[in-house]
Design an enzyme around this catalytic site. Structure first.
Site, PDB file in Angstrom:
ATOM      1  N   VAL A   5      -2.110   6.342   8.179  1.00  0.00           N
ATOM      2  CA  VAL A   5      -1.570   6.166   6.835  1.00  0.00           C
ATOM      3  C   VAL A   5      -0.092   6.503   6.896  1.00  0.00           C
ATOM      4  O   VAL A   5       0.334   7.348   7.671  1.00  0.00           O
ATOM      5  CB  VAL A   5      -2.302   7.042   5.791  1.00  0.00           C
ATOM      6  CG1 VAL A   5      -3.719   6.540   5.582  1.00  0.00           C
ATOM      7  CG2 VAL A   5      -2.312   8.494   6.195  1.00  0.00           C
ATOM      8  N   SER A   6       0.701   5.809   6.069  1.00  0.00           N
ATOM      9  CA  SER A   6       2.153   5.911   6.178  1.00  0.00           C
ATOM     10  C   SER A   6       2.733   7.169   5.556  1.00  0.00           C
ATOM     11  O   SER A   6       3.839   7.548   5.848  1.00  0.00           O
ATOM     12  CB  SER A   6       2.802   4.681   5.524  1.00  0.00           C
ATOM     13  OG  SER A   6       2.397   3.527   6.210  1.00  0.00           O
ATOM     14  N   ALA A   7       2.020   7.803   4.651  1.00  0.00           N
ATOM     15  CA  ALA A   7       2.524   9.002   3.991  1.00  0.00           C
ATOM     16  C   ALA A   7       1.376   9.965   3.756  1.00  0.00           C
ATOM     17  O   ALA A   7       0.211   9.584   3.757  1.00  0.00           O
ATOM     18  CB  ALA A   7       3.205   8.640   2.666  1.00  0.00           C
TER      19      ALA A   7
END
Length: 215
Positions: A10-12
């Site tokens: 996941v990016s964040a």
């Protein structure tokens, strides 16, 4: 056949990984063999991905939910695919694209078709990210034109600022002294003071231009 692994990214930190995890738990992979990173995919200096790479052995199998979990751009996705399939000699299954299953079609034609699909999907994934960024930028610009403010609201200046500013401007107070009177840090006071001076200079210049036009 070797061990079976799963990888999710996941990016964040606040982005939900539920869909990826649910998909991985729907295939025959043990939960302890699922590696999850919560950080940007702009590079591959990611602890869980690096740990996974060290674990992988020839003939292992890796499941990922979608091709863009391997990277954020066309070149990086292709690079990591080659690292995994050529250098590590493992098989990869992309769950949302059944054609990207290296266990199938290991002959020349099958490999050729798989490579074509991979390149097309990598290119599409990169373009979609660029389009999303472009739309976000356009939306921000449009919102700013409508008067929408982004970021934290600016704090109101304290009552003591006006006098402290005048004394600072005339040289009666040092920046540090003026900042202490206003309960501000030196950098904050200096920034707000410079903003006030710039605004006053612009106002004076505008008034002068109006007088010239009048005469």
């Amino acid at each position: 056949m070797g061990a079976i692994y799963g990888y999710a990214r996941v990016s964040a930190r606040d982005q939900k990984e539920d869909r990826q995890m649910m998909a991985l738990k729907g295939v025959p992979v043990r939960e302890e063999n699922i590696y999850l990173d919560r950080q940007s995919g702009k590079d591959f200096n990611r602890p869980m991905y690096q740990r996974l790479l060290k674990k992988l052995r020839p003939d292992d199998l890796l499941y990922i939910k979608s091709i863009d979990r391997l990277g954020r751009d066309y070149e990086e996705i292709l690079k990591q695919w080659r690292v995994l399939t050529k250098e590590k000699s493992i098989d990869i299954v992309v769950l949302d694209m059944p054609l990207l299953d290296t266990r199938r079609g290991k002959d020349l034609i099958g490999t050729f078709l798989s490579d074509i699909v991979l390149q097309i999907l990598s290119f599409v994934a990169e373009n979609e990210r660029k389009n999303i960024k472009a739309r976000q930028k356009e939306g921000i610009i449009a919102a700013q034109k409508r008067g929408v403010k982004f970021g934290r609201p600016r704090k109101e200046l304290p009552p003591a600022f006006k006098d402290a500013y005048q004394d600072w401007l005339s040289g009666k107070l040092l920046t540090k002294q003026a900042a202490e009177l206003c309960g501000m840090s030196v950098s904050t006071f200096y920034r707000r003071a410079r903003e006030r001076k710039t605004a006053q200079d612009e106002a004076s210049s505008e008034d002068l231009n109006k007088k010239r036009v009048h005469f």
